[in-house]
Motif scaffolding. Structure first.
Motif, PDB file in Angstrom:
ATOM      1  N   PHE A  17     -56.327   8.073 -44.994  1.00  7.91           N
ATOM      2  CA  PHE A  17     -56.218   7.134 -43.874  1.00  7.91           C
ATOM      3  C   PHE A  17     -55.270   8.117 -42.745  1.00  7.91           C
ATOM      4  O   PHE A  17     -55.533   7.449 -41.748  1.00  7.91           O
ATOM      5  CB  PHE A  17     -55.034   6.075 -44.575  1.00  7.91           C
ATOM      6  N   SER A  21     -56.612   7.719 -38.918  1.00  5.33           N
ATOM      7  CA  SER A  21     -55.532   7.462 -37.975  1.00  5.33           C
ATOM      8  C   SER A  21     -55.829   8.367 -36.813  1.00  5.33           C
ATOM      9  O   SER A  21     -55.813   8.122 -35.778  1.00  5.33           O
ATOM     10  CB  SER A  21     -54.410   7.240 -38.539  1.00  5.33           C
ATOM     11  N   GLY A 188     -53.244   0.276 -38.735  1.00  7.68           N
ATOM     12  CA  GLY A 188     -54.022  -0.598 -39.415  1.00  7.68           C
ATOM     13  C   GLY A 188     -55.558  -0.207 -39.479  1.00  7.68           C
ATOM     14  O   GLY A 188     -55.858   1.032 -39.174  1.00  7.68           O
ATOM     15  N   PRO A 189     -56.396  -1.033 -40.109  1.00  8.49           N
ATOM     16  CA  PRO A 189     -57.740  -0.481 -40.242  1.00  8.49           C
ATOM     17  C   PRO A 189     -58.490  -0.884 -38.949  1.00  8.49           C
ATOM     18  O   PRO A 189     -58.099  -1.621 -38.103  1.00  8.49           O
ATOM     19  CB  PRO A 189     -58.226  -1.520 -41.411  1.00  8.49           C
ATOM     20  N   PRO A 267     -64.400  -0.893 -48.078  1.00  5.89           N
ATOM     21  CA  PRO A 267     -63.782  -1.644 -47.087  1.00  5.89           C
ATOM     22  C   PRO A 267     -64.197  -3.347 -47.237  1.00  5.89           C
ATOM     23  O   PRO A 267     -63.767  -4.317 -47.276  1.00  5.89           O
ATOM     24  CB  PRO A 267     -63.547  -1.387 -45.781  1.00  5.89           C
ATOM     25  N   HIS A 276     -53.662  -8.244 -51.659  1.00 10.83           N
ATOM     26  CA  HIS A 276     -53.533  -6.829 -52.022  1.00 10.83           C
ATOM     27  C   HIS A 276     -52.305  -6.203 -52.447  1.00 10.83           C
ATOM     28  O   HIS A 276     -51.125  -6.815 -52.026  1.00 10.83           O
ATOM     29  CB  HIS A 276     -53.707  -6.048 -50.681  1.00 10.83           C
ATOM     30  N   SER A 291     -50.157   2.679 -46.276  1.00 13.64           N
ATOM     31  CA  SER A 291     -50.973   2.018 -45.192  1.00 13.64           C
ATOM     32  C   SER A 291     -51.851   0.742 -45.797  1.00 13.64           C
ATOM     33  O   SER A 291     -52.524   0.159 -45.187  1.00 13.64           O
ATOM     34  CB  SER A 291     -52.018   3.122 -44.813  1.00 13.64           C
ATOM     35  N   LYS A 292     -51.649   0.704 -47.079  1.00 19.22           N
ATOM     36  CA  LYS A 292     -52.190  -0.584 -47.726  1.00 19.22           C
ATOM     37  C   LYS A 292     -51.843  -1.906 -47.236  1.00 19.22           C
ATOM     38  O   LYS A 292     -52.570  -2.673 -47.062  1.00 19.22           O
ATOM     39  CB  LYS A 292     -51.881  -0.588 -49.368  1.00 19.22           C
ATOM     40  N   THR A 295     -53.700  -2.166 -43.794  1.00 15.64           N
ATOM     41  CA  THR A 295     -55.198  -2.475 -44.259  1.00 15.64           C
ATOM     42  C   THR A 295     -55.197  -3.857 -44.506  1.00 15.64           C
ATOM     43  O   THR A 295     -56.305  -4.774 -44.203  1.00 15.64           O
ATOM     44  CB  THR A 295     -55.624  -1.521 -45.206  1.00 15.64           C
ATOM     45  N   GLN A 365     -53.949  -5.334 -34.378  1.00 11.00           N
ATOM     46  CA  GLN A 365     -55.093  -4.405 -33.787  1.00 11.00           C
ATOM     47  C   GLN A 365     -55.144  -4.320 -32.507  1.00 11.00           C
ATOM     48  O   GLN A 365     -55.189  -3.435 -31.834  1.00 11.00           O
ATOM     49  CB  GLN A 365     -56.312  -5.158 -34.315  1.00 11.00           C
TER      50      GLN A 365
END
Length: 407
Positions: A17, A21, A188-189, A267, A276, A291-292, A295, A365
């Protein structure tokens, strides 16, 4: 042409991650300041979490990793040496270096190398060292080595920090006894593509997932306790962890019928989990920020967080989750686990927190683009003497919409 270098142990196609990033920031800098030359310096070490498809439009230079085995101290020694090598190469090539925190103490090496060459630098604190050494039991926080490292780091400060949240920054500010300015960048993702429900998805059951690093900072015991206390007829778990605590979780849940183990969970499949799982041991608070949690928000999924409430994870995302608070001594109360599980099994409660996660994910985001734009603005000002104009909205296409399947 002015040159910027970003340094991290991993970089895509590695799925780390930190590397993903870094690649997003690189892409943003290239787009926002086309007159800059942006390079990446990384190792050729393969990441245990797998790889992603990628096509780089910028220069990526990799050094050969010094050690690839599993011996803890040899791995640490190899990482420290790799960090010094990366720092020297980046500072030879760049006018500004953005140093992440893998390998450990990378910022220290960049600070020392940058002084010799008059290079500017900033530090992106994915993890904090030497605090992580102490939390992992590698050094005594009251010992001479630890105190000397801290004293040196207080004299080797960057011009700016990039932190994962305000509480991490306040912790860092206290530890370094410094008021170095900072940028907030909770990562974030990226957008998640649609995927058909995977074979592990059980109709009518609530699925809780733990995917990614299960290392020194995380508790396998509390995850196993959650599994043992859940109603196996209505609650299902899917696990795809790696790291130091993986084997313990495997042993503790080996005979549990409601657990599915996977080597890897893409993903697009992970987006089908309803909740999660996120764990952070109390003595690791602020040293790292899992980071989970980000995500999960990006996928529009709530979290079940086992840890302390006074963390960036819970402060930022607590409205979209359930908390199992860590007790003194690092334990967790069965009553708290049962309370969280009963709430998750309530369809109305789960739907409410899922809506909150979708809301927070959209905000995350959008805010990420603005945070990266602030960093780009500072880079433009210090290297080119140009002030970038403020933008109220991200340009079209800069913030990809979430397309994760909603179940």
């Amino acid at each position: 042409m002015k040159r910027v270098a970003i340094v991290n142990a991993f970089y895509p196609p590695d799925r780390a991650f930190t590397g993903i990033s870094a690649s997003r920031l690189v892409e943003h800098l290239c787009a926002a300041i086309p007159q800059l030359e942006v390079s990446v310096f990384a190792t050729d070490q393969s990441y245990r979490g797998g790889s992603v498809a990628v096509s780089h439009g910028h220069h990526v230079e990799r050094i050969s990793a010094s050690y690839r085995g599993s011996h803890r101290l040899l791995r640490l020694a190899g990482s420290l040496w790799d960090g010094w090598r990366l720092a020297r190469r980046a500072c030879r090539e760049a006018d500004l270096v953005i140093a992440m925190t893998d390998p450990p103490l990378l910022g220290l090496w960049v600070s020392l190398a940058s002084r010799k060459r008059g290079v500017r630098w900033m530090e992106w604190t994915m993890d904090l060292f030497p605090e992580a050494f102490a939390a992992a039991g590698l050094v005594n926080p009251e010992g001479l080595l630890y105190r000397c490292l801290n004293a040196v780091l207080r004299r080797c400060l960057p011009e700016r920090y990039i932190c994962l949240g305000p509480l991490q920054y306040e912790f860092l500010r206290s530890r370094r006894q410094s008021d170095v300015p900072w940028f907030n960048l909770p990562c974030g993702p990226s957008a998640i593509e649609h995927a058909a429900p995977p074979e592990w998805k059980r109709p009518g059951a609530v699925t809780l997932a733990y995917v990614g690093n299960l290392g020194e900072a995380h508790s396998a015991d509390v995850i196993a306790a959650i599994v043992s206390r859940a109603d196996s007829a209505h609650t299902h778990f899917v696990f795809a962890p790696y790291g130091a605590r993986r084997q313990r979780l495997l042993e503790l849940t080996r005979d549990c019928p409601n657990v599915t183990w996977k080597e890897h969970l893409p993903p697009a499949e992970l987006a089908h989990a309803d909740v999660h799982l996120v764990s952070l041991c109390g003595h690791w608070s602020h040293i790292c920020v899992p980071s989970k949690s980000a995500t999960a928000m990006g996928m529009g999924r709530p979290i079940l967080f086992a840890g302390l409430p006074d963390t960036d994870v819970w402060r930022e995302f607590g409205a979209a989750g359930w908390l199992i608070p860590e007790q003194p001594g690092g334990t967790y109360r069965i009553a708290d686990i049962d309370l969280a599980l009963r709430s998750i099994e309530n369809a109305g409660e789960l739907a409410h927190r899922t809506r909150q996660a979708q809301l927070l994910g959209g905000q995350l985001q959008n805010s990420e683009w603005h945070y990266r734009q602030k960093i780009a603005g500072w880079v433009s000002e210090v290297l080119l003497g140009e002030v970038m104009p403020e933008r109220e909205e991200a340009p079209a296409g800069a913030v990809a919409p979430l397309t994760a399947a909603r179940t």
